[in-house]
Design a protein around this motif. Structure first.
Motif, PDB file in Angstrom:
ATOM      1  N   ASN A 140     -10.524  -4.128  16.817  1.00  0.00           N
ATOM      2  CA  ASN A 140      -9.104  -4.410  16.575  1.00  0.00           C
ATOM      3  C   ASN A 140      -8.886  -4.777  15.112  1.00  0.00           C
ATOM      4  O   ASN A 140      -8.283  -5.788  14.776  1.00  0.00           O
ATOM      5  CB  ASN A 140      -8.579  -5.531  17.482  1.00  0.00           C
ATOM      6  N   THR A 217      -9.678 -12.232  16.829  1.00  0.00           N
ATOM      7  CA  THR A 217     -10.568 -11.274  17.487  1.00  0.00           C
ATOM      8  C   THR A 217     -11.740 -11.987  18.158  1.00  0.00           C
ATOM      9  O   THR A 217     -12.811 -11.410  18.326  1.00  0.00           O
ATOM     10  CB  THR A 217     -11.097 -10.225  16.483  1.00  0.00           C
ATOM     11  N   GLY A 241     -10.782  -4.196  20.511  1.00  0.00           N
ATOM     12  CA  GLY A 241     -11.371  -5.517  20.282  1.00  0.00           C
ATOM     13  C   GLY A 241     -12.514  -5.816  21.224  1.00  0.00           C
ATOM     14  O   GLY A 241     -13.084  -6.913  21.168  1.00  0.00           O
ATOM     15  N   GLU A 468     -10.444 -11.018  12.215  1.00  0.00           N
ATOM     16  CA  GLU A 468     -10.388  -9.561  12.223  1.00  0.00           C
ATOM     17  C   GLU A 468     -11.757  -8.883  12.222  1.00  0.00           C
ATOM     18  O   GLU A 468     -11.843  -7.670  12.344  1.00  0.00           O
ATOM     19  CB  GLU A 468      -9.575  -9.058  11.018  1.00  0.00           C
ATOM     20  N   GLY A 470     -14.256  -9.377  14.399  1.00  0.00           N
ATOM     21  CA  GLY A 470     -14.889  -9.304  15.705  1.00  0.00           C
ATOM     22  C   GLY A 470     -15.819 -10.480  15.950  1.00  0.00           C
ATOM     23  O   GLY A 470     -16.354 -11.096  15.025  1.00  0.00           O
TER      24      GLY A 470
END
Length: 933
Positions: A140, A217, A241, A468, A470
């Motif tokens: 994501n 995330t 994600g 962002e 992960g």
């Protein structure tokens, strides 16, 4: 298992040599796992088969795109599935309003296809040039502009995926909704049940809604349960994600966003970082599209780059900067927006008044600097240390205080060189620290630091531990800490429902080990100085011509580090095996083209490393032989010309194919190809009162003829000069002259230095001590000459500084085009810019020349280095074949093309071989336009 993989996929799609396994063991993060095999499937059926093999052998399966993941989610000790070779299809739909992609195409390539429609994808991560769509979706990804509104989750239109049990579904197919509920009853029921639990739990529902109002995330995207009702829709958005832990994404359709045409960009310098944070709300209110924060330490890491404003070096220690961009549909709107912002400048604590620019070149430079900030700050680390990048988000109104707290943690834990930058308007900051993981003490220091970071982000500010990048392995132990027990239990039940054996990227997002972030840490020993700054970000890989046949720049560097680790650990048998494999993978098939340096934020040219290592591999007799050829180059050229003539006689006797077979079996002899021409007739001229010195390159003198053309390259050059009134003289002692590229690229340092000094002396004398420009008709030769300064003696260094040297592109652009009275135009032509023109930034000139003589000029989107590298493509044709495959496919998709042009003879031959089209020097297009061909 390996036998099963090879029987199923074919041996060419399974990489299990030691060098493959260790070089794929790293991604851009700071974890390291050696896969048992690297596989390259090309269709859905092969993916399904890999799922079955994973289950049969109880071996983990992990999917990898660009390998730019920063949290350890694209590595494994099982089967690593490399998607970068085959999964590259793209289709523009709805006049650019949506785009259909496979997971192996980079985000920047998708945007290149969308550019004619003035659209782009929503996600804009800094790694977009190397990050592939599979990773952008699975993490994501967001970036500098998209925030939470235009990320992958919110711009997803349709998705097709394959479950670990082999079932495949698409949200684009209406019947798949019922089929999903019928064929995956257990999973569908679990999704419905989890959704109902969340809807009943008001506190959890509100927390989910609240947490996704900012970037987050961490864990699975629980907002899918409250945004969608149907099980298939819920699961489809959980894949965004999901970091490749739930299913394989085989295709997605994304809604695109406008790429506004008018932009104004500026660096705003503040007296301190807290003041910079206080200015962010005003910037957002006035419509800033991008607001990027950089502290003084991060600015210091890039202040010496060519093009950086001089003021950056003078900034006081507490200072910080915001890189700001406004974007609008019209110039008037843009001017009004910038003026509105400038009216509020008195509110800010500034070092100086900001300067905004609309110059695309300056804007591109600023954003290149910002996108390369992480690798750049990593490059200034102490040799032998590892770069640790954290990615957190805070409520925007707390950002200034939170940054001060992070800086205090730097001091507390001894990270004096900690650096902070990030996406300020989203409250999303990245901070970088460096340390070694070589001792338990250092690992404990990192553990204590992370504990404090978690407490600060989660407990003090209720922020996100990963905004962002992960969850990965890095934050897996802290998912429950951030989300709480109820939410974490839902995530675990989701994972168990879809992957009960936990074979799909195990340990990522859900990990039972509370210290998982301290396991499998990457060791970064010191290596050769040419590449020691590398942090293995992978930005270099898309431009490497050998990436699909042997290795990429990153994988070469990783291998050098593994060799050092093997040596330090006493694993000498593995060291010997790896060193032997590196000869072909690392040295023989590197084109040393240097394009990797253009993509690298710190300009690492892995070709320099390869040249250095090639020097070390040469025996004394080889160096002596090379030096002899340099001193007797005229004889060598005559011998090669004679050899070409003999080869053409042999071709007429035994046939093309037979000659190819004969040379293919001869070691160290260039393979014969049909594109090798007969030598040209050499007739040189020396006009009275010359305007230029003509330096026909040795490759021109040996191979300067073209099929279907009446005139050879020298004759065409002279014809153009005559037509526009340019008088010429030929370089002194031309028969024995060489630019030195052949010796430089092969690592023959003595021969290189001798030839470089010889050619500078000849250019000096021929040009009347620098009064006349020298024109060499091969671009790669000019690049070699322009980079030989370091091997020149002091006298020749002084001469060199006074010389003007052009290749055919610069000559045509600077000297011929201004003299044109009129010209004829072709219809459509295709160009192949060579690596050297990219590095010397003359591709724009090449295109303008072509536009003067053609109605439509095409530079393929899949343009890249052809891999010829002088004669390397003749010796290792697999390199050129792999390097040109995508570009050739695109070129052959264009119809009604009236000519194909480049500016280096061997590159023209490579592209002719790859496409079946006759590539010629750009000089021929000009000559035809002038009517003198």
């Amino acid at each position: 298992m390996l036998r099963t993989l090879k029987n199923f996929l074919g041996t060419h799609k399974v990489k299990d040599q030691l060098i493959d396994r260790v070089s794929y063991a790293s991604d851009a993060g700071f974890y390291y796992l050696v896969p048992q095999a690297v596989v390259q499937p090309e269709n859905d059926d092969e993916i399904k088969g890999l799922f079955q093999i994973s289950r049969d052998y109880n071996v983990p399966l992990v999917f990898r795109g660009g390998g730019t993941s920063l949290s350890g989610q694209s590595i494994t000790d099982g089967i690593l599935v490399d998607l970068s070779k085959f999964w590259k299809k793209i289709q523009i739909e709805e006049d650019g309003k949506s785009v259909r992609v496979q997971p192996g195409i980079t985000g920047s390539m998708v945007n290149a296809h969308l550019k004619p429609y003035k659209r782009k994808i929503g996600p804009d991560p800094s790694s977009i040039g190397a990050a592939m769509m599979g990773g952008i979706l699975s993490n994501n990804a967001s970036g500098m502009c998209c925030g939470v509104v235009q990320n992958s989750y919110h711009t997803l239109k349709y998705i097709r995926f394959i479950l670990p049990d082999g079932n495949s579904f698409s949200t684009e197919v209406e019947s798949d909704y019922l089929r999903f509920e019928t064929e995956c009853q257990g999973l569908a029921a679990t999704l419905v049940l989890l959704r109902e639990e969340i809807l009943r739990n008001t506190e959890l529902f509100d927390r989910i809604r609240h947490k996704y109002q900012t970037k987050n995330t961490v864990g699975y995207g629980l907002n899918a349960f409250i945004d969608y009702q149907k099980p298939l829709d819920i699961f489809a958005h959980l894949l965004i994600g999901g970091e490749g832990t739930l299913a394989f994404i085989s295709e997605a359709v994304l809604e695109t966003v406008p790429d506004k045409p008018h932009k104004s960009t500026g660096l705003i310098y503040f007296t301190d970082i807290f003041s910079a944070c206080q200015a962010i709300p005003s910037l957002m209110e006035t419509g800033a599209a991008m607001v990027e924060l950089m502290d003084r330490a991060s600015l210091r890491s890039v202040e010496d780059l060519d093009g950086m404003p001089a003021v950056v070096k003078t900034l006081p220690e507490p200072a910080a900067a915001l890189l700001v961009e406004f974007q609008e549909d019209s110039i008037q709107e843009l001017e009004d927006t910038v003026a509105l912002f400038e009216s509020r400048l008195p509110e800010f604590s500034l070092v100086e008044a900001p300067v905004f620019t609309r110059d695309p070149a300056i804007q591109a430079f600023y954003w290149k600097v910002r996108k390369g900030m992480f690798p750049a700050v990593g490059a200034v680390r102490a040799s032998g240390t590892t770069v640790i990048l954290e990615d957190v988000a805070f409520p925007l109104h707390h950002l200034g205080h939170a940054i001060i707290d992070i800086q205090n943690l730097f001091q507390k834990h001894g990270y004096e060189n900690g650096i902070i930058f990030g996406h300020a308007k989203d409250g999303n900051i990245h901070f970088v620290v460096t340390q070694t993981f070589a001792t338990d003490h250092e690992i404990k220091r990192y553990e204590r630091f992370m504990d404090d970071v978690v407490n600060l982000v989660v407990k003090k500010y209720d922020g996100a531990l990963k905004a962002e990048h992960g969850t990965g392995r890095n934050m897996a132990p802290f998912v429950e800490t951030e989300w709480g027990g109820e939410a974490y239990h839902i995530m675990k039940r989701l994972k168990d429902a879809v992957d009960p054996l936990s074979l799909l990227n195990p340990g990522v997002i859900i990990n039972p080990l509370k210290d998982a972030h301290l396991h499998n840490l990457k060791r970064m020993p010191s290596v050769e100085q040419e590449v020691d700054k590398c942090i293995e970000c992978g930005f270099c890989e898309p431009s490497c011509p050998s990436r699909q046949v042997t290795a990429s720049p990153r994988r070469r560097i990783v291998t050098r580090r593994v060799l050092e680790n093997f040596k330090a650990d006493g694993r000498m048998e593995e060291y010997k095996v790896l060193a032997k494999q590196f000869e072909y993978h690392g040295l023989d098939t590197c084109a040393v083209d240097g394009l990797c340096a253009l993509n690298c934020p710190v300009n690492i040219n892995t070709g320099d490393l390869v040249k250095h290592l090639r020097v070390d591999t040469h025996a004394v007799w080889q160096n002596k032989t090379a030096l002899w050829t340099a001193k007797n180059f005229g004889t060598v050229v005559k011998g090669l010309q004679w050899g070409l003539e003999v080869a053409h006689v042999a071709k007429r006797i035994v046939g093309e194919r037979t000659l190819e077979k004969i040379t293919k079996g001869m070691p160290n002899i260039p393979n014969w190809t049909p594109e090798i021409p007969e030598p040209p007739a050499l007739r040189y001229r020396n006009d009275a009162d010359p305007d230029i010195v003509y330096f026909p390159a040795c490759i021109t003198r040996m191979m300067g003829t073209y099929p279907g053309q009446k005139k050879n390259m020298l004759e065409i050059f002279y014809a153009i000069c005559d037509q526009v009134g340019i008088k010429t003289k030929v370089l002194d002692q031309i028969g024995s002259s060489c630019c030195s590229q052949i010796y430089s690229s092969k690592g023959f340092s003595d021969a290189y230095a001798y030839t470089a000094n010889e050619i500078v002396e000849r250019m000096w004398n021929s040009s009347l001590e620098g009064k006349l420009p020298i024109v060499i008709d091969v671009t790669s030769c000019e690049y070699t000459i322009k980079n030989m300064f370091g091997v020149l003696n002091p006298v020749n260094q002084d001469r060199y500084k006074q010389l003007t040297i052009w290749d055919s592109i610069e000559f045509l652009y600077q000297d011929v085009l201004p003299k044109l009275q009129s010209s004829n135009k072709k219809g459509k032509v295709v160009l192949h810019p060579v690596c050297s023109s990219e590095k010397m930034q003359s591709t724009g000139m090449l295109k303008k020349i072509a536009e003067t003589f053609a109605e439509e000029v095409i530079i393929p989107l899949d343009w890249g280095c052809c891999g010829m590298a002088g004669d390397r493509g003749f010796l290792f044709p697999e390199l050129t074949s792999s390097a040109t495959e995508k570009e050739a496919r695109e070129v052959n998709g264009h119809h009604h093309v009236e000519g194909h042009y480049s500016s280096t003879r061997t590159c023209e031959m490579a592209m002719t071989h790859a496409t079946g089209k006759n590539y010629e020097s750009i000089l021929y297009l000009v000559a035809e336009g002038l009517g003198v061909a």
